[in-house]
Scaffold this motif. Sequence first.
Motif, mmCIF file in Angstrom:
data_model
loop_
_atom_site.group_PDB
_atom_site.id
_atom_site.type_symbol
_atom_site.label_atom_id
_atom_site.label_comp_id
_atom_site.label_asym_id
_atom_site.label_seq_id
_atom_site.Cartn_x
_atom_site.Cartn_y
_atom_site.Cartn_z
ATOM 1 N N ALA A 208 46.763 33.642 35.863
ATOM 2 C CA ALA A 208 48.104 33.920 36.393
ATOM 3 C C ALA A 208 47.979 34.754 37.660
ATOM 4 N N PRO A 209 48.913 34.577 38.599
ATOM 5 C CA PRO A 209 48.836 35.368 39.832
ATOM 6 C C PRO A 209 49.011 36.855 39.553
ATOM 7 N N PRO A 210 48.269 37.709 40.275
ATOM 8 C CA PRO A 210 48.449 39.145 40.094
ATOM 9 C C PRO A 210 49.784 39.589 40.664
ATOM 10 N N GLU B 164 43.541 48.130 46.120
ATOM 11 C CA GLU B 164 42.955 46.962 45.447
ATOM 12 C C GLU B 164 44.020 45.990 44.951
ATOM 13 N N ALA B 165 45.158 46.512 44.492
ATOM 14 C CA ALA B 165 46.208 45.615 43.996
ATOM 15 C C ALA B 165 46.738 44.734 45.133
ATOM 16 N N THR B 166 46.926 45.316 46.298
ATOM 17 C CA THR B 166 47.385 44.539 47.453
ATOM 18 C C THR B 166 46.318 43.515 47.852
ATOM 19 N N ALA B 167 45.054 43.960 47.817
ATOM 20 C CA ALA B 167 43.956 43.052 48.167
ATOM 21 C C ALA B 167 43.929 41.857 47.216
ATOM 22 N N ALA B 168 44.128 42.126 45.904
ATOM 23 C CA ALA B 168 44.101 41.041 44.908
ATOM 24 C C ALA B 168 45.249 40.064 45.147
ATOM 25 N N ALA B 169 46.434 40.588 45.472
ATOM 26 C CA ALA B 169 47.589 39.705 45.716
ATOM 27 C C ALA B 169 47.325 38.814 46.926
ATOM 28 N N LEU B 170 46.785 39.390 48.000
ATOM 29 C CA LEU B 170 46.494 38.611 49.210
ATOM 30 C C LEU B 170 45.429 37.553 48.936
ATOM 31 N N TYR C 37 35.781 38.055 39.581
ATOM 32 C CA TYR C 37 34.954 37.399 38.554
ATOM 33 C C TYR C 37 35.849 36.674 37.548
ATOM 34 N N ALA C 38 36.934 37.336 37.154
ATOM 35 C CA ALA C 38 37.827 36.739 36.145
ATOM 36 C C ALA C 38 38.440 35.437 36.677
ATOM 37 N N TRP C 39 38.604 35.321 37.981
ATOM 38 C CA TRP C 39 39.133 34.077 38.562
ATOM 39 C C TRP C 39 38.060 32.983 38.668
ATOM 40 N N GLY C 40 36.759 33.410 38.464
ATOM 41 C CA GLY C 40 35.674 32.423 38.529
ATOM 42 C C GLY C 40 34.744 32.602 39.709
#
Length: 313
Positions: free
Chosen positions: A162-164, A244-250, A279-282
Amino acid sequence: MNLSFTLRPLVPSDHEAAARLLHRSLVTWYQSRLGQGARFGDSHEPFRLFPEVYASLDPGQAVAAVDADSGDLLGVCFVHPRETHVAVGIVATSPEAQGRGVARAMVSPVLDDARRRGLPVRLVSSLLNLDSFSLYSRLGFVPHTFYQDLAISVPVAGLAAAPPQGAERVHSVTDVAEAARLADFEQAWQGIRRERDYAFFLRNQVGAWDVWALEDAAGALEGFLVASQHPSCVMLGPGVARDEATAAALLWRALDAMRGLSPVFLVPCAAAGLVQQCYAWGARNVELHAAQASGPISPSRGIAFPTFLPETG
Ligand SMILES: CC(C)(COP(=O)(O)OP(=O)(O)OC[C@H]1O[C@@H](n2cnc3c(N)ncnc32)[C@H](O)[C@@H]1OP(=O)(O)O)[C@@H](O)C(=O)NCCC(=O)NCCS
């Protein structure tokens, strides 16, 4: 055998030879040392993008080392003078000429020139390629940030996870007038400025670029990320995020737009939560890079995504 060579600017009629040299030197070095030559493919054609992008962004700046007798290209070094620093892009010497001072001769004048102008020189160097790391260390570069290169195959149906939080607010930027805002943000968070690069991506005439941005409720920028969709360089970066949260969303949004592709991107090793998320995304580790600088650099905050085209560090 003595090697006699001269330095001159790389010109557009050198681009074919430069692409061949880049491909051959990378394949030969990584195959002979690490058995990994195959990762650079079997054709030099994709490597034409590098001199073409650099010639468009920084005309006349790239350095060519040529054999004094034959005029053959022995080495290339891409140079990007920016407002706050000078960046050095790929440096490569033809396999037959390696270990004879060609790379040192190409990079040294760049350092001298930057010193005269009071600017640091920045680059990212592969930690799997100790010849390159040693070259820069010998020339006085000091590592300041370590990055892991991650590769991910984005399924045609999109990432399964799912998208962060925040990914739904990431939007595409296409207006060239936004270049200054992106450059201001990078300067505020990372201490470097390169507005021309962002105007280049947004103009989107050489290469194939997407620019993604995330803003808070008041419209203030929280981060941005550039993505290269060009088949010769499927890569995310450059980009900057405040956390990091912003980085993950981008990242998630940029990856979602690359369905069916296998992009590579650099994430700071210290951004432990972000790394676990990838890693969790693959995502899988494929390389390690060090950002190195010669001369004092400004303090930085947030998360940086460096890239090789055009090189940042
Ligand atoms: C990395 C590369 C550009 C170096 O080019 P080169 O022309 O062989 O390098 P030079 O001969 O100018 O100099 C290398 C320097 O590193 C030093 N060096 C090399 N290996 C070293 C080691 N293990 N420890 C310490 N120093 C080392 C050499 O002594 C020399 O320094 P010196 O001039 O003070 O003696 C070349 O190996 C190459 O093209 N590799 C493939 C392409 C690539 O991977 N490029 C970099 C990634 S972008």
